[in-house]
Write a protein that holds these residues in place. Sequence first.
Motif, mmCIF file in Angstrom:
data_model
loop_
_atom_site.group_PDB
_atom_site.id
_atom_site.type_symbol
_atom_site.label_atom_id
_atom_site.label_comp_id
_atom_site.label_asym_id
_atom_site.label_seq_id
_atom_site.Cartn_x
_atom_site.Cartn_y
_atom_site.Cartn_z
ATOM 1 N N GLY A 71 73.127 63.934 108.911
ATOM 2 C CA GLY A 71 73.266 63.201 110.164
ATOM 3 C C GLY A 71 72.594 63.820 111.372
ATOM 4 O O GLY A 71 72.871 63.422 112.505
ATOM 5 N N ARG A 74 67.403 60.894 111.580
ATOM 6 C CA ARG A 74 67.472 59.529 111.061
ATOM 7 C C ARG A 74 66.064 59.112 110.654
ATOM 8 O O ARG A 74 65.123 59.271 111.431
ATOM 9 C CB ARG A 74 67.993 58.567 112.137
ATOM 10 C CG ARG A 74 67.934 57.096 111.724
ATOM 11 C CD ARG A 74 68.441 56.213 112.847
ATOM 12 N NE ARG A 74 67.693 56.403 114.070
ATOM 13 C CZ ARG A 74 66.498 55.862 114.316
ATOM 14 N NH1 ARG A 74 65.909 55.131 113.395
ATOM 15 N NH2 ARG A 74 65.886 56.077 115.472
ATOM 16 N N ASP A 85 69.213 62.451 115.282
ATOM 17 C CA ASP A 85 70.400 61.617 115.140
ATOM 18 C C ASP A 85 71.565 62.247 115.903
ATOM 19 O O ASP A 85 71.459 63.343 116.476
ATOM 20 C CB ASP A 85 70.749 61.441 113.668
ATOM 21 C CG ASP A 85 71.419 60.102 113.400
ATOM 22 O OD1 ASP A 85 71.391 59.656 112.234
ATOM 23 O OD2 ASP A 85 71.964 59.497 114.336
ATOM 24 N N HIS A 108 68.580 53.889 118.219
ATOM 25 C CA HIS A 108 69.344 53.422 117.069
ATOM 26 C C HIS A 108 69.498 51.905 117.093
ATOM 27 O O HIS A 108 69.430 51.246 116.055
ATOM 28 C CB HIS A 108 70.721 54.084 117.057
ATOM 29 C CG HIS A 108 70.678 55.571 116.938
ATOM 30 N ND1 HIS A 108 70.527 56.225 115.740
ATOM 31 C CD2 HIS A 108 70.742 56.535 117.881
ATOM 32 C CE1 HIS A 108 70.520 57.524 115.933
ATOM 33 N NE2 HIS A 108 70.650 57.742 117.229
ATOM 34 N N ARG A 263 77.348 57.266 113.681
ATOM 35 C CA ARG A 263 76.306 58.131 114.246
ATOM 36 C C ARG A 263 76.521 58.365 115.741
ATOM 37 O O ARG A 263 76.183 59.426 116.268
ATOM 38 C CB ARG A 263 74.936 57.495 114.046
ATOM 39 C CG ARG A 263 74.469 57.399 112.612
ATOM 40 C CD ARG A 263 72.987 57.052 112.549
ATOM 41 N NE ARG A 263 72.576 56.713 111.201
ATOM 42 C CZ ARG A 263 72.351 55.474 110.766
ATOM 43 N NH1 ARG A 263 72.475 54.462 111.613
ATOM 44 N NH2 ARG A 263 71.972 55.252 109.531
#
Length: 268
Positions: A71, A74, A85, A108, A263
């Motif tokens: 994580g 991304r 991320d 995102h 996220r």
Amino acid sequence: MSVSGLPLYAAPQPDGAIDERKFVVALARGLELLRAFRPGETLLGNRDFVERTGLPKATVNRLAYTLTVLGYLRFDESLGKYALDAGVLSIGFTMLSGTDILELARPHLRAFAREVGAAVSLGCRDGLDMVYLETIRSETALTLGLASGSRLSMLTSSMGRAYLAVLPLDTRTALMAELEKAAGEDGPALVAATRREIETFGKEGCCYSFRDWHDDVNAVAVPFREPRERRWLVLSCSGPASSMGPDLFRQRVAPLLKALARRLGETV
């Protein structure tokens, strides 16, 4: 770049030396990838990482994959590049405390809208309504779009229902009584529909609105707690009911939206 496996930016030690017996080279290399991003950059490819770190391509591939799984990166499949991320935010939040959640979320949201082919929005509560803070649509999205500042009823929107679902029971009960009164003669039916969606949230972790807000709009929403201010924000994705039916939202859109919420903050 590194010398003898040690990064050039390694913190100075009291005796001027680094104890290589304690130094984890693999960890340092992973952090080198994260440090490869420069101010204003949002996407880097493997070639960029190789050029900026001096690491072999095979090593970069493994590190980038690992950081994506954890994580911290991304991967945008359509562009073949990586973006930082939310995991980066979680380990350095004090330094980044001035970062606006919208600034963090926009890349995102853009990637999500492009992948799903619909509109995705971020909103919060304002009085008895939900207010859109940001909306991003894919180039192919045909959804009836709402701009930043638009307001939606809590009782008919998936966003409002998701917000209500995470409130403490006593707070939610009092707020729903206000909402029912404000809705007039439609209040009881709207409250009943909202309660059904709150039950859905308990099972699926999201709330839906299928043609409730608009005759040709279906939507799903997922709440998350913003890390800095600890307030509840809500992500929603909407699309034309004529081409994006309930099954598509349940089976494809909802899981992707829940992953995006994780996220950006803390989820239920």
